[in-house]
Scaffold this active site. Structure first.
Site, mmCIF file in Angstrom:
data_model
loop_
_atom_site.group_PDB
_atom_site.id
_atom_site.type_symbol
_atom_site.label_atom_id
_atom_site.label_comp_id
_atom_site.label_asym_id
_atom_site.label_seq_id
_atom_site.Cartn_x
_atom_site.Cartn_y
_atom_site.Cartn_z
ATOM 1 N N GLU A 42 0.835 -1.213 0.000
ATOM 2 C CA GLU A 42 0.000 0.000 0.000
ATOM 3 C C GLU A 42 0.862 1.253 0.000
ATOM 4 O O GLU A 42 1.852 1.335 0.757
ATOM 5 C CB GLU A 42 -0.888 -0.029 1.247
ATOM 6 C CG GLU A 42 -2.297 0.390 1.001
ATOM 7 C CD GLU A 42 -3.069 -0.585 0.104
ATOM 8 O OE1 GLU A 42 -3.183 -0.301 -1.112
ATOM 9 O OE2 GLU A 42 -3.558 -1.595 0.623
ATOM 10 N N HIS A 43 0.489 2.208 -0.829
ATOM 11 C CA HIS A 43 1.232 3.466 -0.997
ATOM 12 C C HIS A 43 2.666 3.208 -1.459
ATOM 13 O O HIS A 43 3.564 3.997 -1.203
ATOM 14 C CB HIS A 43 1.201 4.318 0.281
ATOM 15 C CG HIS A 43 -0.146 4.956 0.504
ATOM 16 N ND1 HIS A 43 -0.425 6.253 0.201
ATOM 17 C CD2 HIS A 43 -1.308 4.427 0.981
ATOM 18 C CE1 HIS A 43 -1.699 6.521 0.495
ATOM 19 N NE2 HIS A 43 -2.257 5.425 0.962
ATOM 20 N N ASP A 98 2.960 2.149 -4.836
ATOM 21 C CA ASP A 98 2.942 2.271 -6.311
ATOM 22 C C ASP A 98 3.556 3.584 -6.791
ATOM 23 O O ASP A 98 4.392 3.603 -7.684
ATOM 24 C CB ASP A 98 1.549 2.012 -6.917
ATOM 25 C CG ASP A 98 0.430 2.950 -6.489
ATOM 26 O OD1 ASP A 98 0.638 3.792 -5.572
ATOM 27 O OD2 ASP A 98 -0.676 2.843 -7.071
ATOM 28 N N GLY A 111 -12.855 1.994 -1.194
ATOM 29 C CA GLY A 111 -11.446 1.657 -1.396
ATOM 30 C C GLY A 111 -11.285 0.442 -2.293
ATOM 31 O O GLY A 111 -10.267 -0.236 -2.267
ATOM 32 N N ASP A 154 -4.289 0.494 -9.319
ATOM 33 C CA ASP A 154 -5.694 0.129 -9.491
ATOM 34 C C ASP A 154 -6.016 -0.157 -10.952
ATOM 35 O O ASP A 154 -6.720 -1.120 -11.283
ATOM 36 C CB ASP A 154 -6.605 1.252 -8.982
ATOM 37 C CG ASP A 154 -6.270 1.644 -7.550
ATOM 38 O OD1 ASP A 154 -5.591 0.860 -6.860
ATOM 39 O OD2 ASP A 154 -6.673 2.743 -7.129
ATOM 40 N N TYR A 174 -4.006 12.054 1.209
ATOM 41 C CA TYR A 174 -3.277 11.174 0.274
ATOM 42 C C TYR A 174 -2.110 11.945 -0.347
ATOM 43 O O TYR A 174 -0.975 11.479 -0.406
ATOM 44 C CB TYR A 174 -4.245 10.671 -0.801
ATOM 45 C CG TYR A 174 -3.654 9.685 -1.781
ATOM 46 C CD1 TYR A 174 -3.848 8.314 -1.629
ATOM 47 C CD2 TYR A 174 -2.896 10.122 -2.874
ATOM 48 C CE1 TYR A 174 -3.315 7.407 -2.538
ATOM 49 C CE2 TYR A 174 -2.357 9.232 -3.777
ATOM 50 C CZ TYR A 174 -2.568 7.881 -3.613
ATOM 51 O OH TYR A 174 -2.030 7.000 -4.516
#
Ligand code: GLA
Length: 392
Positions: free
Chosen positions: A36-37, A39, A134, A182, A234
């Site tokens: 997570e976070h 990419d 999400g 995504d 974010y």
């Protein structure tokens, strides 16, 4: 989940036009198993496409206009093809319409195609992917739109290019500074598998998950706490990561490894260091998860999921009490592992659960939310599924 979205898209289209439809396309939402976070830090991710899809039914028009309508909003939004190249970034469409029109805009921009040669279209959308959970409802819209336009306008892009165009729409048209995870998951998903993605090279590897054969279910716990990645937090996390990379004199945090952390800690303030530590340890956890899945199967990844959640809660600080409660309650009731998934600040947690314990885990999560006086969560299972496709 309605599972009727395909029919809904066709019905909606028939209210817009009498023209014979050109076809129907769909793309799924995703769950990120781990990573997570990472990419937008050029790192590693391991998402899978889920069996909740967004459908778009498309019909031709005899003028040079694109109209988009959806079952989840009442407004029909249109643009002429001539206006498309300049429609973004300063567009005022309702947010949902900026996704499909943003994709059309990004495709025209990237291909340089002469818009007078393109066909006008009506596009009608309906979705099974919950918005704000999400689960990448936005990537599902982008994937369905990109697949449809690529076929109809014969632009010849491959799936990775379509994922890039989806991200371009999200970043440059909608204005959300997200990475490419995504869109890649939605375009490249495979049944019973996750997509191991190197976000620097965009190389992928299909990693078998084997949940069903191992008697496991992937439970999604949507906290119903809404988030938006177009807003501050974010973006702030992303800025902290960029600051950490600058301090270390590297292009991205991908280049930092576990044994660099001690040195990094000397060079950064506490908050920046903890943000960087999350990214570095999370990249390592993705690599570990791929190896563990391969060597020992999905029953063995629980500790990695929990460590990932703890890192997001304590170092990256993107969890919320509802997500922590979901994870703790699920694991206390016997889940193999659990973590929040997606960008954070709300949305959903996932729990990997032995099928025999599923009801117990669901009851425990529901009870924990009642005890904490949180709004009721929405609980459902998802299965790793196929990516974007033409359905009809
Ligand atoms: C959102 C973004 C992704 C990724 C995740 C966090 O889902 O769209 O690009 O950054 O958050 O891992």
């Amino acid at each position: 989940m309605t599972q009727e979205a395909s029919a809904d898209a066709r019905t909606l289209l028939s209210t817009l036009t009498d023209a014979t439809p050109l076809g129907e396309w769909s793309a799924p939402g995703r769950v990120n198993l781990i990573g997570e976070h990472t990419d937008y830090n050029d790192g590693f991710v391991l998402p899978f496409a889920i069996d909740c899809r967004t459908y778009v039914a498309v019909a031709p028009r005899d003028d040079a206009t694109i109209r988009v309508a959806s079952a989840f909003a009442s407004d029909v939004v249109e643009t002429t093809l001539a206006d498309l190249p300049t429609r973004f970034p300063n567009d005022r469409s309702p947010e949902w319409a900026a996704y499909p029109l943003g994709v059309a805009w990004a495709m025209v921009r990237a291909s340089g195609v002469d818009t007078t040669t393109l066909r006008g279209l009506d596009l009608a959308f309906a979705s099974e992917v919950s918005v704000g959970a999400g689960l990448s409802s936005s990537a599902a819209i982008e994937g369905a739109t990109a697949s449809a336009l690529n076929d109809i306008w014969a632009l010849g892009s491959d799936r990775v290019e379509l994922a890039r165009l989806g991200r371009a729409a999200e970043n440059d048209a909608v204005g959300a500074p997200t990475g490419i995870m995504d869109q890649m998951a939605s375009m490249l998903g495979r049944p019973d598998a996750a997509i191991f993605l190197d976000c620097r090279s965009l190389e992928t590897e299909v990693v078998t998950l084997g949940f069903a054969t191992s008697g496991l279910e992937m439970l999604v716990i949507d906290t119903n706490v809404k988030h938006s990645h177009a807003t501050g937090s974010y973006r702030e996390r992303r800025a902290s990561c960029e600051k950490a990379a600058t301090i270390m004199g590297i292009a991205s945090l991908r280049e930092l490894h576990m044994d660099d952390l001690e040195r990094a800690e000397q060079m950064m303030d506490d908050v920046t260091f903890r943000r960087a530590r999350h990214v570095v340890t999370e990249n390592q956890r993705v690599l570990d998860a791929v190896r563990v899945l391969h060597d020992d199967g999905p029953n063995a990844i629980g500790d990695l999921l929990l460590a990932s959640h703890a890192s997001m809660r304590d170092d990256f600080e993107i969890s919320v009490p509802e997500l922590d409660t979901a994870v703790e309650a699920a694991v206390s009731a016997g889940a193999i592992g659990a973590r929040m998934t997606g960008g954070g600040f709300g949305g959903a947690a996932i729990a990997l659960v032995d099928r025999a314990k599923l009801e117990r885990v669901k009851d425990a999560v529901t009870a924990a939310f009642v005890a904490s006086r949180f709004g009721a969560p929405t609980l459902f299972t998802v299965a790793p599924s196929e990516g974007a496709r033409r359905d009809a």
